[in-house]
Design a protein around this motif. Structure first.
Motif, short mmCIF file in Angstrom:
data_model
loop_
_atom_site.label_atom_id
_atom_site.label_comp_id
_atom_site.label_asym_id
_atom_site.label_seq_id
_atom_site.Cartn_x
_atom_site.Cartn_y
_atom_site.Cartn_z
N GLN A 1 20.22 13.77 18.91
CA GLN A 1 21.50 14.05 18.24
C GLN A 1 22.53 14.10 19.35
O GLN A 1 22.50 14.98 20.20
CB GLN A 1 21.43 15.36 17.48
CG GLN A 1 22.74 15.71 16.78
CD GLN A 1 22.59 16.82 15.78
OE1 GLN A 1 21.98 16.62 14.73
NE2 GLN A 1 23.14 17.99 16.06
N PRO B 1 22.00 7.59 17.79
CA PRO B 1 22.77 7.35 16.57
C PRO B 1 23.39 5.95 16.41
O PRO B 1 23.34 5.10 17.30
CB PRO B 1 23.88 8.42 16.67
CG PRO B 1 23.34 9.47 17.57
CD PRO B 1 22.52 8.72 18.58
N CYS C 1 22.68 4.36 8.65
CA CYS C 1 23.56 5.29 7.95
C CYS C 1 23.62 5.06 6.44
O CYS C 1 22.67 5.32 5.73
CB CYS C 1 24.95 5.25 8.60
SG CYS C 1 26.01 6.66 8.18
N THR D 1 22.67 7.09 12.44
CA THR D 1 23.74 7.37 11.49
C THR D 1 24.95 7.98 12.18
O THR D 1 24.90 8.37 13.35
CB THR D 1 23.22 8.29 10.36
OG1 THR D 1 24.18 8.37 9.32
CG2 THR D 1 22.92 9.69 10.88
N ALA D 2 26.05 8.03 11.43
CA ALA D 2 27.29 8.70 11.89
C ALA D 2 27.82 9.49 10.70
O ALA D 2 28.91 9.23 10.19
CB ALA D 2 28.31 7.69 12.40
N LEU D 3 27.06 10.45 10.27
CA LEU D 3 27.37 11.23 9.08
C LEU D 3 28.50 12.22 9.36
O LEU D 3 28.39 13.06 10.26
CB LEU D 3 26.12 11.99 8.64
CG LEU D 3 26.21 12.80 7.35
CD1 LEU D 3 26.27 11.86 6.15
CD2 LEU D 3 25.00 13.73 7.24
N TYR E 1 16.37 10.22 10.62
CA TYR E 1 17.81 10.08 10.32
C TYR E 1 18.55 10.81 11.44
O TYR E 1 18.56 12.04 11.47
CB TYR E 1 18.06 10.70 8.96
CG TYR E 1 19.46 10.62 8.41
CD1 TYR E 1 19.94 9.45 7.85
CD2 TYR E 1 20.30 11.73 8.41
CE1 TYR E 1 21.21 9.38 7.30
CE2 TYR E 1 21.57 11.68 7.86
CZ TYR E 1 22.02 10.49 7.32
OH TYR E 1 23.28 10.43 6.76
N ASN F 1 21.84 11.57 13.88
CA ASN F 1 23.29 11.61 13.77
C ASN F 1 23.98 11.94 15.10
O ASN F 1 23.36 12.40 16.06
CB ASN F 1 23.68 12.68 12.73
CG ASN F 1 25.09 12.53 12.22
OD1 ASN F 1 25.71 11.47 12.34
ND2 ASN F 1 25.63 13.59 11.64
N HIS F 2 25.29 11.73 15.09
CA HIS F 2 26.17 12.24 16.14
C HIS F 2 26.44 13.73 15.91
O HIS F 2 26.19 14.27 14.83
CB HIS F 2 27.52 11.51 16.10
CG HIS F 2 27.45 10.05 16.45
ND1 HIS F 2 27.66 9.58 17.71
CD2 HIS F 2 27.19 8.96 15.68
CE1 HIS F 2 27.56 8.26 17.72
NE2 HIS F 2 27.25 7.86 16.50
N TYR G 1 31.58 15.17 13.15
CA TYR G 1 30.26 14.78 12.68
C TYR G 1 29.44 15.98 12.24
O TYR G 1 29.60 17.09 12.75
CB TYR G 1 29.52 13.99 13.78
CG TYR G 1 30.31 12.78 14.19
CD1 TYR G 1 30.31 11.63 13.40
CD2 TYR G 1 31.12 12.80 15.33
CE1 TYR G 1 31.08 10.53 13.75
CE2 TYR G 1 31.88 11.70 15.68
CZ TYR G 1 31.88 10.57 14.89
OH TYR G 1 32.64 9.48 15.23
N SER H 1 20.61 16.16 12.13
CA SER H 1 19.60 15.10 12.22
C SER H 1 18.29 15.60 11.64
O SER H 1 17.94 16.78 11.77
CB SER H 1 19.42 14.67 13.67
OG SER H 1 20.62 14.14 14.19
#
Length: 260
Positions: free
Chosen positions: A7, A40, A144, A168-170, A197, A199-200, A209, A213
């Motif tokens: 992450q 990510p 994502c 992803t970049a949720l 999954y 993420n940032h 963000y 994750s």
């Protein structure tokens, strides 16, 4: 197989700093016994870099970014999945690269672009089952928003994926929290696959963000999870044979082909 996921707080527009951060994470992940590191969406450029910067930093599938990530993978004896801006002629794609550093590279292009921000910057890829094998594990890639369409995960499951990796970049918010806390586990359960999954975290000039994750198992349980704030290096064991009972009880893929 042990996998790791970062992450990451990417620096928007600073490809050099982001690649160095990925290299440091690869070293830490390998030291922890992992054979795969996932980072990510658009980790190399930073998701919030913007259209002009994506075009400036975009690299072909066999270009400098792929070469540098492949070198990192080879140096640390670990495969890497990383999001980057891919250039093909005059087109730019939101892509993810798999490299094991010893000759196997694969690129997946995001097929479902989210919002005007992405649609202005990238061309959508054609939905595809991009698959590789690593340590006896069959790995498929999405990015994502793709995972929010159940057909995409189902397609990979039917193609034989054991693990679906999703850089992803949720963004932070109630919908993002729901996706991380519920949808990812459901995608794993309904397809009897592992879902990573990743993420940032933090913020840039354009986005804040959600973090959160997740690595989910075929029985829907979380194997690893990150908080909403801060960089975190997650580890999880991916052993499909441990979930034979779950697959025997939840025969969704088999029953797709049975008449009602």
């Amino acid at each position: 197989m042990r996998i790791a996921a970062l992450q990451m707080h990417a620096i928007a527009g600073d490809g050099e700093a982001n690649i160095e951060r990925i290299a440091a994470a690869a070293a830490d992940a390998a030291a922890g016994g992992a054979k795969l590191l996932i980072v990510p969406e658009l980790a190399v450029t930073g998701y919030g870099a913007g259209e002009a910067t994506f075009q400036r930093l975009a690299s072909p599938a066999t270009g400098e970014v792929a070469a540098r990530l492949s070198t990192i993978a080879r140096d640390h004896g670990i495969a890497i999945v990383a999001g980057f801006a891919e250039q093909e002629g005059t087109l730019t794609y939101n892509s993810a690269l798999f490299t094991d550093g010893i000759g196997t590279n694969a690129v997946y292009r995001k097929s479902h672009l989210y919002g005007e921000y992405e649609r202005n910057a990238f061309k959508p890829g054609v939905p595809a089952s991009v698959m590789v094998e690593l340590g006896g594990i069959r790995l498929g890639m999405l990015i994502c928003y793709d995972v929010e369409f159940p057909e995409n995960v189902r397609r990979l499951a039917l193609a034989g994926a054991d693990l679906v990796v999703v850089p992803t970049a949720l963004p932070k918010g109630s919908s993002g929290t729901f996706i991380a806390n519920h949808m990812i586990q459901v995608r794993a359960f309904e397809n009897q696959v592992f879902v990573a999954y990743i993420n940032h975290c933090g913020a840039d000039d354009n986005f804040t963000y959600a973090g959160l994750s997740r690595i989910a198992a075929p029985d829907g349980k979380l194997l690893a999870e990150a908080p909403g704030e801060g960089e975190t290096l997650l580890f999880a064991e991916v052993r499909p044979e441990d979930y034979a009972r779950s697959r025997a009880e939840n025969t969704y893929l088999v029953d797709l082909g049975r008449p009602g």
